[in-house]
Scaffold this active site. Sequence first.
Site, PDB file in Angstrom:
ATOM      1  N   TYR A   1       0.835  -1.217   0.000  1.00  0.00           N
ATOM      2  CA  TYR A   1       0.000   0.000   0.000  1.00  0.00           C
ATOM      3  C   TYR A   1       0.863   1.259   0.000  1.00  0.00           C
ATOM      4  O   TYR A   1       0.618   2.202  -0.762  1.00  0.00           O
ATOM      5  CB  TYR A   1      -0.906  -0.046   1.226  1.00  0.00           C
ATOM      6  CG  TYR A   1      -1.903   1.078   1.354  1.00  0.00           C
ATOM      7  CD1 TYR A   1      -3.077   1.087   0.602  1.00  0.00           C
ATOM      8  CD2 TYR A   1      -1.694   2.121   2.250  1.00  0.00           C
ATOM      9  CE1 TYR A   1      -4.005   2.107   0.741  1.00  0.00           C
ATOM     10  CE2 TYR A   1      -2.617   3.145   2.397  1.00  0.00           C
ATOM     11  CZ  TYR A   1      -3.766   3.131   1.645  1.00  0.00           C
ATOM     12  OH  TYR A   1      -4.692   4.150   1.776  1.00  0.00           O
TER      13      TYR A   1
ATOM     14  N   LYS B   1       1.113   4.143  -2.837  1.00  0.00           N
ATOM     15  CA  LYS B   1       0.773   5.537  -2.521  1.00  0.00           C
ATOM     16  C   LYS B   1       1.962   6.463  -2.737  1.00  0.00           C
ATOM     17  O   LYS B   1       1.794   7.620  -3.133  1.00  0.00           O
ATOM     18  CB  LYS B   1       0.239   5.629  -1.086  1.00  0.00           C
ATOM     19  CG  LYS B   1      -1.113   4.930  -0.885  1.00  0.00           C
ATOM     20  CD  LYS B   1      -2.203   5.514  -1.772  1.00  0.00           C
ATOM     21  CE  LYS B   1      -3.586   5.008  -1.402  1.00  0.00           C
ATOM     22  NZ  LYS B   1      -4.629   5.528  -2.320  1.00  0.00           N
TER      23      LYS B   1
HETATM   24  P1  NAP Z   1     -13.486   2.505   1.318  1.00  0.00           P
HETATM   25  O1  NAP Z   1     -14.440   3.083   2.283  1.00  0.00           O
HETATM   26  O2  NAP Z   1     -13.033   1.104   1.453  1.00  0.00           O
HETATM   27  O3  NAP Z   1     -14.102   2.729  -0.173  1.00  0.00           O
HETATM   28  C1  NAP Z   1     -13.373   2.292  -1.274  1.00  0.00           C
HETATM   29  C2  NAP Z   1     -14.069   2.718  -2.533  1.00  0.00           C
HETATM   30  O4  NAP Z   1     -13.267   2.268  -3.645  1.00  0.00           O
HETATM   31  C3  NAP Z   1     -15.438   2.123  -2.719  1.00  0.00           C
HETATM   32  O5  NAP Z   1     -16.282   3.072  -3.307  1.00  0.00           O
HETATM   33  C4  NAP Z   1     -15.175   0.961  -3.669  1.00  0.00           C
HETATM   34  O6  NAP Z   1     -16.272   0.624  -4.505  1.00  0.00           O
HETATM   35  C5  NAP Z   1     -14.090   1.521  -4.527  1.00  0.00           C
HETATM   36  N1  NAP Z   1     -13.346   0.472  -5.212  1.00  0.00           N
HETATM   37  C6  NAP Z   1     -12.729  -0.613  -4.672  1.00  0.00           C
HETATM   38  N2  NAP Z   1     -12.166  -1.353  -5.643  1.00  0.00           N
HETATM   39  C7  NAP Z   1     -12.415  -0.722  -6.816  1.00  0.00           C
HETATM   40  C8  NAP Z   1     -12.099  -0.976  -8.167  1.00  0.00           C
HETATM   41  N3  NAP Z   1     -11.369  -2.038  -8.509  1.00  0.00           N
HETATM   42  N4  NAP Z   1     -12.548  -0.115  -9.116  1.00  0.00           N
HETATM   43  C9  NAP Z   1     -13.292   0.971  -8.770  1.00  0.00           C
HETATM   44  N5  NAP Z   1     -13.616   1.274  -7.504  1.00  0.00           N
HETATM   45  C10 NAP Z   1     -13.180   0.439  -6.539  1.00  0.00           C
HETATM   46  O7  NAP Z   1     -12.140   3.371   1.259  1.00  0.00           O
HETATM   47  P2  NAP Z   1     -11.832   4.858   1.755  1.00  0.00           P
HETATM   48  O8  NAP Z   1     -11.339   4.781   3.154  1.00  0.00           O
HETATM   49  O9  NAP Z   1     -12.964   5.756   1.425  1.00  0.00           O
HETATM   50  O10 NAP Z   1     -10.577   5.206   0.840  1.00  0.00           O
HETATM   51  C11 NAP Z   1     -10.684   6.002  -0.327  1.00  0.00           C
HETATM   52  C12 NAP Z   1      -9.279   6.376  -0.765  1.00  0.00           C
HETATM   53  O11 NAP Z   1      -8.610   7.070   0.281  1.00  0.00           O
HETATM   54  C13 NAP Z   1      -8.381   5.169  -1.098  1.00  0.00           C
HETATM   55  O12 NAP Z   1      -7.533   5.470  -2.179  1.00  0.00           O
HETATM   56  C14 NAP Z   1      -7.567   5.001   0.172  1.00  0.00           C
HETATM   57  O13 NAP Z   1      -6.355   4.345  -0.066  1.00  0.00           O
HETATM   58  C15 NAP Z   1      -7.380   6.443   0.569  1.00  0.00           C
HETATM   59  N6  NAP Z   1      -7.033   6.649   1.967  1.00  0.00           N
HETATM   60  C16 NAP Z   1      -7.895   6.266   2.957  1.00  0.00           C
HETATM   61  C17 NAP Z   1      -7.552   6.482   4.283  1.00  0.00           C
HETATM   62  C18 NAP Z   1      -8.456   6.108   5.428  1.00  0.00           C
HETATM   63  O14 NAP Z   1      -8.008   6.248   6.582  1.00  0.00           O
HETATM   64  N7  NAP Z   1      -9.667   5.668   5.193  1.00  0.00           N
HETATM   65  C19 NAP Z   1      -6.320   7.068   4.585  1.00  0.00           C
HETATM   66  C20 NAP Z   1      -5.473   7.426   3.553  1.00  0.00           C
HETATM   67  C21 NAP Z   1      -5.842   7.229   2.242  1.00  0.00           C
HETATM   68  P3  NAP Z   1     -17.301  -0.584  -4.126  1.00  0.00           P
HETATM   69  O15 NAP Z   1     -18.150   0.002  -3.031  1.00  0.00           O
HETATM   70  O16 NAP Z   1     -18.027  -0.850  -5.357  1.00  0.00           O
HETATM   71  O17 NAP Z   1     -16.446  -1.709  -3.630  1.00  0.00           O
END
Ligand code: NAP
Length: 251
Positions: A160, A164
Site C-alpha cells: 500500500y 501511494k
Molecule cells: P473505502 O471506504 O473502502 O471505499 C473504497 C471505494 O473504492 C469504494 O467506493 C469501492 O467501490 C471503490 N473500489 C474498490 N475497488 C475498486 C475498483 N477495482 N474499481 C473501482 N472502484 C473500486 O475506502 P476509503 O477509506 O474511502 O478510501 C478512499 C481512498 O482514500 C483510497 O484510495 C484510500 O487508499 C485512501 N485513503 C484512505 C484512508 C483512510 O483512513 N480511510 C487514509 C489514507 C488514504 P465498491 O463500493 O463498489 O467496492
Amino acid sequence: MPAAATPLAGQTALVTGASRGIGRAIALALAAEGAELVVNYARSASAAEAVVAEIVAAGGRAYALAADVAKEAAVDGLIQAVLERSGRLDVLVNNAGITRDGLLLRMKTADWQAVIDLNLTGVFFCTRAVSRPMLKARRGRIINITSVVGLTGNPGQANYSAAKAGVVGFTRSTAAEFASRGITVNAVAPGFIATDMTEGLDPEPILKAIPVGRLGQPEEVAGAVRFLAADPAAAYITGQVLQVDGGMLMA
Ligand code: NAP
C-alpha cells in the site's frame, strides 16, 4: 444561485470509488459546487445509486457507472462512456483504493499485485484516459488520493505504501507535463479517516499518533479536494501533496 457560488456549474467530475467513504464525500462536495457527478464504483451498485439519489435530491446532476479501475479496458470504456454521455470531463478524482495488509515476509504476490494494480496502475489508466480530452480543452483538475503512509511507510503496508508513494511521484510528473496546458494535478494525503477501510483497526495506537486526537471524517478530506478542484484560487497550485491528517506528519 449566482455562478460564483457554484464554480463547477456546467462542468463534469468523475470520482472513482465514489460509492462509499471518502469518494462518496468527495462526490457530494463537488456536486454541491455545481458539477455533474459521475459516481464510479466496482461492486456496490445500490450504494452508488444512493449517492446519485442524494445529489439529485439536493438539486444536482449525477449518474453512476460501474468499472473496475484496475482494468485498462474497463477504464477506457468508463471514460468513453462519460464523454459520450456528458460531452466533457473537467475534474478527475483518483480515489478508488484497497488495502491488503500483511508483513512483508508473508505477503502474497497476489496481495502485492492487487494493491499496485488498483492504487497505482489504476491512477495511471484513468489519468492517461482523461489526458487527451483535457489537453484538447486546455483545462482540467486532477486530484489523486494518496496517503500519509506513502510519505512515511508503515509496517504491514509495504504494498500500500509503495503504491501511494508511487502516486506522489506520478502526481509530480504529470503535473509538470500538463502545467502549461491549463491542467493542474495535485495529491491529497489523508491520515486515518473513519471509513470501512479503517473500521477493523485498533483505535488506541492510532489515536496516540494523531495530535488532533481523533480520526478524520471523509468530509474533511473532501474539503481539501473541493478546494483543489473548484476554487479559482487553486489554479496556481500544482504538483503538491496536501496532507489531511490531524497533524500526524508535520513535514
Ligand atoms: P473505502 O471506504 O473502502 O471505499 C473504497 C471505494 O473504492 C469504494 O467506493 C469501492 O467501490 C471503490 N473500489 C474498490 N475497488 C475498486 C475498483 N477495482 N474499481 C473501482 N472502484 C473500486 O475506502 P476509503 O477509506 O474511502 O478510501 C478512499 C481512498 O482514500 C483510497 O484510495 C484510500 O487508499 C485512501 N485513503 C484512505 C484512508 C483512510 O483512513 N480511510 C487514509 C489514507 C488514504 P465498491 O463500493 O463498489 O467496492
